[in-house]
Motif scaffolding. Structure first.
Motif, mmCIF file in Angstrom:
data_model
loop_
_atom_site.group_PDB
_atom_site.id
_atom_site.type_symbol
_atom_site.label_atom_id
_atom_site.label_comp_id
_atom_site.label_asym_id
_atom_site.label_seq_id
_atom_site.Cartn_x
_atom_site.Cartn_y
_atom_site.Cartn_z
ATOM 1 N N GLY A 100 -93.267 -76.423 -37.286
ATOM 2 C CA GLY A 100 -92.702 -76.045 -38.580
ATOM 3 C C GLY A 100 -92.296 -77.266 -39.382
ATOM 4 N N THR A 101 -91.213 -77.146 -40.125
ATOM 5 C CA THR A 101 -90.721 -78.245 -40.937
ATOM 6 C C THR A 101 -89.199 -78.256 -40.926
ATOM 7 O OG1 THR A 101 -90.483 -79.018 -43.228
ATOM 8 C CG2 THR A 101 -91.156 -76.741 -42.937
ATOM 9 N N ALA B 37 -89.547 -89.046 -53.121
ATOM 10 C CA ALA B 37 -89.054 -87.842 -52.442
ATOM 11 C C ALA B 37 -90.206 -87.139 -51.744
ATOM 12 C CB ALA B 37 -88.394 -86.894 -53.437
ATOM 13 N N VAL B 38 -89.902 -86.489 -50.647
ATOM 14 C CA VAL B 38 -90.908 -85.734 -49.897
ATOM 15 C C VAL B 38 -90.406 -84.311 -49.707
ATOM 16 C CG1 VAL B 38 -89.930 -86.516 -47.690
ATOM 17 C CG2 VAL B 38 -92.273 -85.632 -47.765
ATOM 18 N N PHE B 39 -91.316 -83.348 -49.845
ATOM 19 C CA PHE B 39 -90.957 -81.958 -49.594
ATOM 20 C C PHE B 39 -92.148 -81.214 -49.000
ATOM 21 C CE2 PHE B 39 -92.832 -81.902 -53.772
ATOM 22 C CZ PHE B 39 -93.452 -80.671 -53.918
ATOM 23 N N THR B 40 -91.836 -80.135 -48.288
ATOM 24 C CA THR B 40 -92.866 -79.279 -47.699
ATOM 25 C C THR B 40 -92.798 -77.928 -48.386
ATOM 26 O OG1 THR B 40 -91.297 -78.726 -45.926
ATOM 27 C CG2 THR B 40 -92.920 -80.428 -45.457
ATOM 28 N N SER B 41 -93.952 -77.353 -48.653
ATOM 29 C CA SER B 41 -93.981 -76.127 -49.446
ATOM 30 C C SER B 41 -95.000 -75.144 -48.886
ATOM 31 C CB SER B 41 -94.325 -76.482 -50.902
ATOM 32 O OG SER B 41 -94.446 -75.327 -51.697
ATOM 33 N N GLY B 42 -94.770 -73.859 -49.168
ATOM 34 C CA GLY B 42 -95.702 -72.825 -48.715
ATOM 35 C C GLY B 42 -95.528 -72.523 -47.238
ATOM 36 N N GLY B 43 -96.581 -72.036 -46.622
ATOM 37 C CA GLY B 43 -96.536 -71.722 -45.196
ATOM 38 C C GLY B 43 -96.383 -72.976 -44.362
ATOM 39 N N ASP B 44 -95.637 -72.873 -43.264
ATOM 40 C CA ASP B 44 -95.451 -74.038 -42.404
ATOM 41 C C ASP B 44 -96.684 -74.248 -41.534
ATOM 42 O OD1 ASP B 44 -94.672 -71.612 -40.974
ATOM 43 O OD2 ASP B 44 -94.214 -72.963 -39.324
ATOM 44 N N CYS C 144 -88.140 -98.626 -50.594
ATOM 45 C CA CYS C 144 -87.852 -97.521 -51.514
ATOM 46 C C CYS C 144 -86.587 -96.778 -51.092
ATOM 47 C CB CYS C 144 -89.006 -96.522 -51.532
ATOM 48 S SG CYS C 144 -90.593 -97.204 -52.052
ATOM 49 N N LYS C 145 -86.012 -96.097 -52.054
ATOM 50 C CA LYS C 145 -84.927 -95.171 -51.768
ATOM 51 C C LYS C 145 -85.589 -93.807 -51.612
ATOM 52 C CE LYS C 145 -80.183 -94.197 -53.214
ATOM 53 N NZ LYS C 145 -79.156 -94.432 -54.255
ATOM 54 N N VAL C 146 -85.524 -93.232 -50.437
ATOM 55 C CA VAL C 146 -86.301 -92.032 -50.138
ATOM 56 C C VAL C 146 -85.390 -90.825 -49.973
ATOM 57 C CG1 VAL C 146 -86.338 -92.605 -47.677
ATOM 58 C CG2 VAL C 146 -88.053 -91.045 -48.591
ATOM 59 N N TYR C 147 -85.885 -89.686 -50.442
ATOM 60 C CA TYR C 147 -85.099 -88.447 -50.437
ATOM 61 C C TYR C 147 -85.876 -87.320 -49.773
ATOM 62 C CZ TYR C 147 -82.200 -90.680 -54.049
ATOM 63 O OH TYR C 147 -81.387 -91.528 -54.745
ATOM 64 N N PHE C 148 -85.133 -86.411 -49.149
ATOM 65 C CA PHE C 148 -85.653 -85.110 -48.744
ATOM 66 C C PHE C 148 -85.416 -84.133 -49.884
ATOM 67 C CE2 PHE C 148 -84.420 -86.070 -44.097
ATOM 68 C CZ PHE C 148 -85.715 -86.509 -43.806
ATOM 69 N N ILE C 149 -86.385 -83.309 -50.184
ATOM 70 C CA ILE C 149 -86.155 -82.145 -51.037
ATOM 71 C C ILE C 149 -86.262 -80.934 -50.125
ATOM 72 C CG2 ILE C 149 -86.964 -80.771 -52.992
ATOM 73 C CD1 ILE C 149 -88.042 -83.322 -54.231
ATOM 74 N N LYS C 150 -85.149 -80.299 -49.861
ATOM 75 C CA LYS C 150 -85.119 -79.190 -48.914
ATOM 76 C C LYS C 150 -85.564 -77.879 -49.562
ATOM 77 C CE LYS C 150 -81.520 -81.220 -45.993
ATOM 78 N NZ LYS C 150 -80.212 -80.999 -45.319
ATOM 79 N N GLU C 151 -86.172 -77.031 -48.768
ATOM 80 C CA GLU C 151 -86.624 -75.702 -49.195
ATOM 81 C C GLU C 151 -87.696 -75.755 -50.282
ATOM 82 O OE1 GLU C 151 -85.634 -73.489 -47.201
ATOM 83 O OE2 GLU C 151 -84.129 -74.802 -46.329
ATOM 84 N N GLY C 152 -88.568 -76.737 -50.199
ATOM 85 C CA GLY C 152 -89.742 -76.787 -51.063
ATOM 86 C C GLY C 152 -89.434 -76.827 -52.548
ATOM 87 N N TYR C 153 -90.248 -76.118 -53.330
ATOM 88 C CA TYR C 153 -90.074 -76.112 -54.785
ATOM 89 C C TYR C 153 -88.743 -75.478 -55.197
ATOM 90 C CZ TYR C 153 -94.802 -77.725 -55.804
ATOM 91 O OH TYR C 153 -95.944 -78.486 -55.911
ATOM 92 N N ALA D 215 -90.114 -72.935 -48.820
ATOM 93 C CA ALA D 215 -89.893 -71.641 -49.473
ATOM 94 C C ALA D 215 -90.796 -71.525 -50.691
ATOM 95 C CB ALA D 215 -88.429 -71.500 -49.902
ATOM 96 N N ARG D 216 -91.270 -70.341 -50.939
ATOM 97 C CA ARG D 216 -92.056 -70.105 -52.147
ATOM 98 C C ARG D 216 -91.084 -69.901 -53.309
ATOM 99 N NH1 ARG D 216 -97.087 -69.717 -50.249
ATOM 100 N NH2 ARG D 216 -97.386 -68.925 -48.122
#
Length: 256
Positions: free
Chosen positions: A83-84, A21-28, A48-57, A89-90
């Protein structure tokens, strides 16, 4: 006898069945989408089976519709966007163990044992804490009956890779963090625009840029824009910096 230099080639489908899984966190920061795209398409290439994790943590803790499978077309036409696209999101809840416990359960439910975190200092610190606690989190989930013994064994190891998404260029181990080059480009554009007004009215402008505890942007921007004075956090200004600055500026000869 001459020996050929060895190399390691990772073939297509060699990691088939693994969940990542991949996610983006903190400031863009500019470049996050390019990093997300690279992760997704490389993971698909490896099987691999790949996932988005939306809105960070926050998405990692909430789970549900925030964890969605990504496909090759999911990252089409995003490389040029700022951006992303998967959101950031924090999350105060992740700072507590209960929040990390929920996150661990959500990963196991989706068969994910590999995480790619794209973020800055706080984001990568949180990822490292999560990795260190992973074994004890699984033990706690097992004791509560939230997971089975088979799941505890199957998902016993969590692999995390961190990509530094920070315009400040404040991480070691990388020549330039994701977003730094674009931020510097924007600063120089602003300097070029404001210098015309400065010359027209014989005025001095003070520009403040991002950087937190790192003066990379300020220093490089000052060098490239021919600034007369620069302040960086690594070298705090003296108590009489106002006087020194005025003295320096008085020595500057304005063009006729």
């Amino acid at each position: 006898m001459e020996q050929k230099a060895g190399h390691k080639f990772v073939g297509r489908g060699t990691h088939k069945g693994k969940g990542i899984a991949v996610f983006t966190s903190g400031g863009d920061s500019q470049g996050m989408n390019a990093a997300v795209r690279a992760v997704v398409r490389t993971a698909i290439y490896l099987g691999c089976k790949v996932y988005f994790i939306k809105e960070g943590y926050q998405g990692l803790v909430d789970g549900g519709k925030n964890i969605v499978e990504a496909h090759w077309a999911s990252v089409s036409s995003i490389i040029h966007k700022g951006g992303t696209v998967i959101g950031s999101a924090r999350c105060l809840e992740f700072r507590e163990r209960d929040g990390r416990l929920k996150a661990a359960k959500n990963l196991i439910d989706n068969g994910i044992t590999n995480l790619v975190c794209i973020g800055g200092d706080g984001s990568l610190t949180g990822a490292d804490i999560f990795r260190q606690e992973w074994s004890s989190l699984l033990d706690e989930l097992l004791s509560k009956g939230s997971i089975t013994a088979e799941q505890r064994q199957k998902y016993r190891t969590l692999q995390i890779a961190g990509l530094v998404g920070s315009i400040d260029n404040d991480f070691c181990g990388t020549d330039m963090t994701i977003g730094t080059d674009t931020a510097l480009h924007r600063i120089i554009e602003a300097c070029d625009a404001i210098v015309s007004t400065a010359y027209s009215h014989q005025r001095t402008f003070i520009m403040e840029v991002m950087g937190r505890h790192c003066g990379y942007l300020a220093l490089v921007a000052a060098l490239t824009s021919e600034a007369d004075y620069v302040f960086i956090p690594e070298s705090p200004p003296p108590d009489d910096w106002q006087k020194r600055l005025c003295d320096k500026l008085e020595q500057v000869e304005m063009p006729v």
